[in-house]
Design a protein around this motif. Structure first.
Motif, PDB file in Angstrom:
ATOM      1  N   THR A   1       0.842  -1.198   0.000  1.00  0.00           N
ATOM      2  CA  THR A   1       0.000   0.000   0.000  1.00  0.00           C
ATOM      3  C   THR A   1       0.876   1.246   0.000  1.00  0.00           C
ATOM      4  O   THR A   1       0.619   2.200  -0.746  1.00  0.00           O
ATOM      5  N   GLY A   2       1.923   1.207   0.834  1.00  0.00           N
ATOM      6  CA  GLY A   2       2.846   2.345   0.869  1.00  0.00           C
ATOM      7  C   GLY A   2       3.545   2.533  -0.468  1.00  0.00           C
ATOM      8  O   GLY A   2       3.683   3.661  -0.956  1.00  0.00           O
ATOM      9  N   LEU A   3       3.996   1.444  -1.076  1.00  0.00           N
ATOM     10  CA  LEU A   3       4.642   1.533  -2.389  1.00  0.00           C
ATOM     11  C   LEU A   3       3.666   2.030  -3.444  1.00  0.00           C
ATOM     12  O   LEU A   3       4.047   2.834  -4.319  1.00  0.00           O
ATOM     13  N   ALA A   4       2.425   1.567  -3.382  1.00  0.00           N
ATOM     14  CA  ALA A   4       1.418   2.015  -4.350  1.00  0.00           C
ATOM     15  C   ALA A   4       1.172   3.514  -4.203  1.00  0.00           C
ATOM     16  O   ALA A   4       1.064   4.230  -5.212  1.00  0.00           O
ATOM     17  N   LYS A   5       1.122   4.010  -2.987  1.00  0.00           N
ATOM     18  CA  LYS A   5       0.919   5.442  -2.759  1.00  0.00           C
ATOM     19  C   LYS A   5       2.098   6.240  -3.318  1.00  0.00           C
ATOM     20  O   LYS A   5       1.914   7.281  -3.963  1.00  0.00           O
ATOM     21  N   GLU A   6       3.314   5.754  -3.055  1.00  0.00           N
ATOM     22  CA  GLU A   6       4.503   6.435  -3.583  1.00  0.00           C
ATOM     23  C   GLU A   6       4.525   6.416  -5.103  1.00  0.00           C
ATOM     24  O   GLU A   6       4.831   7.432  -5.747  1.00  0.00           O
TER      25      GLU A   6
END
Length: 88
Positions: A69-74
């Motif tokens: 999720t964090g990677l997708a947001k970035e």
């Protein structure tokens, strides 16, 4: 030896044999209880290990989802920045 002495000796031998049988029965009972106890402990340990493994898997899955999720947001933020530069 007279018949009475033979009888007394035989009775004593029978009593000794009965005592030995009782001791053997008690030993078998205690051994059986020890085996049952060991099996129960083994099952409990196996269940605990399974629960811990399951929890570790759940924790790993949750961490992976958070990371993704964090990677997708970035990635979305970078993509949005690139798009703004092109459209800009």
């Amino acid at each position: 030896m007279r018949a009475e002495e033979y009888g007394a000796t035989f009775d004593a031998a029978v009593r000794d044999l009965a005592d030995i049988q009782d001791q053997c029965r008690q030993a078998v009972k205690q051994t059986g209880l020890a085996v049952v106890d060991a099996c129960e402990k083994s099952v409990v340990a196996a269940v605990r290990a399974q629960e811990q493994t399951s929890q570790a898997g759940t924790d790993w899955a949750a961490d992976t989802v958070r990371a993704q999720t964090g990677l997708a947001k970035e990635l979305n933020a970078v993509s949005l920045g690139v798009l703004r530069q092109f459209l800009g």
